[in-house]
Design a protein around this motif. Structure first.
Motif, mmCIF file in Angstrom:
data_model
loop_
_atom_site.group_PDB
_atom_site.id
_atom_site.type_symbol
_atom_site.label_atom_id
_atom_site.label_comp_id
_atom_site.label_asym_id
_atom_site.label_seq_id
_atom_site.Cartn_x
_atom_site.Cartn_y
_atom_site.Cartn_z
ATOM 1 N N GLU A 180 0.825 -1.203 0.000
ATOM 2 C CA GLU A 180 0.000 0.000 0.000
ATOM 3 C C GLU A 180 0.868 1.264 0.000
ATOM 4 N N HIS A 181 1.881 1.266 0.867
ATOM 5 C CA HIS A 181 2.757 2.429 0.922
ATOM 6 C C HIS A 181 3.552 2.554 -0.375
ATOM 7 N N VAL A 183 2.596 1.769 -3.387
ATOM 8 C CA VAL A 183 1.755 2.366 -4.420
ATOM 9 C C VAL A 183 1.663 3.870 -4.217
ATOM 10 N N ARG A 184 1.606 4.318 -2.963
ATOM 11 C CA ARG A 184 1.575 5.759 -2.709
ATOM 12 C C ARG A 184 2.882 6.427 -3.142
ATOM 13 N N VAL A 185 3.997 5.740 -2.925
ATOM 14 C CA VAL A 185 5.313 6.321 -3.212
ATOM 15 C C VAL A 185 5.666 6.224 -4.698
ATOM 16 N N GLY A 187 3.526 4.759 -7.260
ATOM 17 C CA GLY A 187 2.399 4.831 -8.172
ATOM 18 C C GLY A 187 1.873 3.460 -8.563
ATOM 19 N N ARG A 188 0.638 3.439 -9.073
ATOM 20 C CA ARG A 188 0.038 2.194 -9.554
ATOM 21 C C ARG A 188 0.899 1.579 -10.653
ATOM 22 N N ARG A 216 -5.737 -3.185 -6.354
ATOM 23 C CA ARG A 216 -5.074 -2.138 -5.571
ATOM 24 C C ARG A 216 -3.909 -1.507 -6.320
#
Length: 276
Positions: A180-181, A183-185, A187-188, A216
């Motif tokens: 999850e982190h 993807v935030r850092v 990107g998808r 996700r």
């Protein structure tokens, strides 16, 4: 089929006299790879992933891979591979270290040195265990990492305990948090994980796990396990999964990726190889 030509950068050495082929390899056209730390704290018999042979290459030949590649050595070798062999992608991995960052901070140092040598154009992907300190993912991104692999191998804790006894002590919740982190850092479609086919999973369970990941923005690579010499699985006589199972799972996951628009972002591996 003719063997590919020997990469030109293999014939050069670093400023300290180390041959480049002991630092990085070119397994296919356009791609240079390196295991920056070729040792793992989980390599004792009772801890080791049963398909892993990371330390088997050490000491096999006098001129073999270095146990630890320094950032400056990597920068020199990768720069030469880009200049002489047209490399368009860099992939770095590491054995797991003893610290809470699991080796991610050393990878960041290596990426930073490579970026200083080759500039921003060539994607650099790294693979490591999820760091307990998620801030390490930000350090990797700030150093110039384009994409990250956080390989879980299986989403079934029963199979994890059997096949990855040491790594299974890292709870799946820690993988979830790192994905999850990540993807935030990054990107998808710039965060990936490996799901092995052949550990005893039911195809429908593996496909459902892949579906949850894809939803996700995480790119699952489904990889057939084909044990190689030096691994516990090979010693125990394990054979690879049936081709029809691999085809079934691969088709289903490819359809999921297409439906969610995940095609493999910049720096992501172009394909997944059999593991062993």
């Amino acid at each position: 089929m003719a063997a590919p030509p020997r990469p030109r950068f293999y014939d050069l050495t670093t400023a300290d006299g180390t041959p480049y082929h002991r630092i990085a390899r070119m397994p296919e056209a356009g791609l240079v790879t390196s295991t920056v730390v070729q040792t793992c704290v989980r390599y004792a018999e009772a801890e080791r992933c049963r398909f892993c042979a990371i330390q088997e290459a050490l000491g096999v030949v006098p001129d073999g891979t270095l146990p630890v590649k320094r950032p400056d050595q990597l920068a020199e070798a990768v720069h030469a591979a880009v200049r002489l062999d047209g490399v368009r992608q860099v992939s770095l991995t590491t054995g797991t270290g003893a610290g809470p960052d699991r080796g991610a901070r050393y990878l960041a140092r290596c990426v930073r040195a490579i970026r200083a040598a080759i500039g921003p154009a060539v994607p650099v992907q790294v693979t490591c265990e999820p760091p307990a300190d998620l801030a390490a993912l930000g350090l990797l991104r700030a150093a110039g990492t384009t994409a990250i692999g956080l390989n879980v191998e299986s989403l079934d804790d029963r199979l994890r305990r059997r096949w990855l006894p040491g790594k299974a002590r890292v709870p799946l919740a820690q993988y979830e948090a790192a994905w999850e982190h990540g993807v935030r850092v990054f990107g998808r479609d710039h965060v990936s994980t490996c799901l092995l086919i052949g550990l005893g999973e039911r195809p429908e369970d593996l496909i459902e796990g892949a579906r949850r990941l894809v939803a996700r923005g995480i790119h699952p690579f489904v990889v057939p396990l084909r044990p190689t010499p030096g691994t516990i699985a090979y010693r125990d006589g394990l054979t690879g999964p049936p081709p029809e199972r691999v085809a079934l799972i691969t088709r289903a996951v490819d359809a999921l990726l297409a439906a969610h628009g995940l095609a493999g972002g910049a720096g992501m591996p172009r394909r997944a190889a059999a593991v062993g």
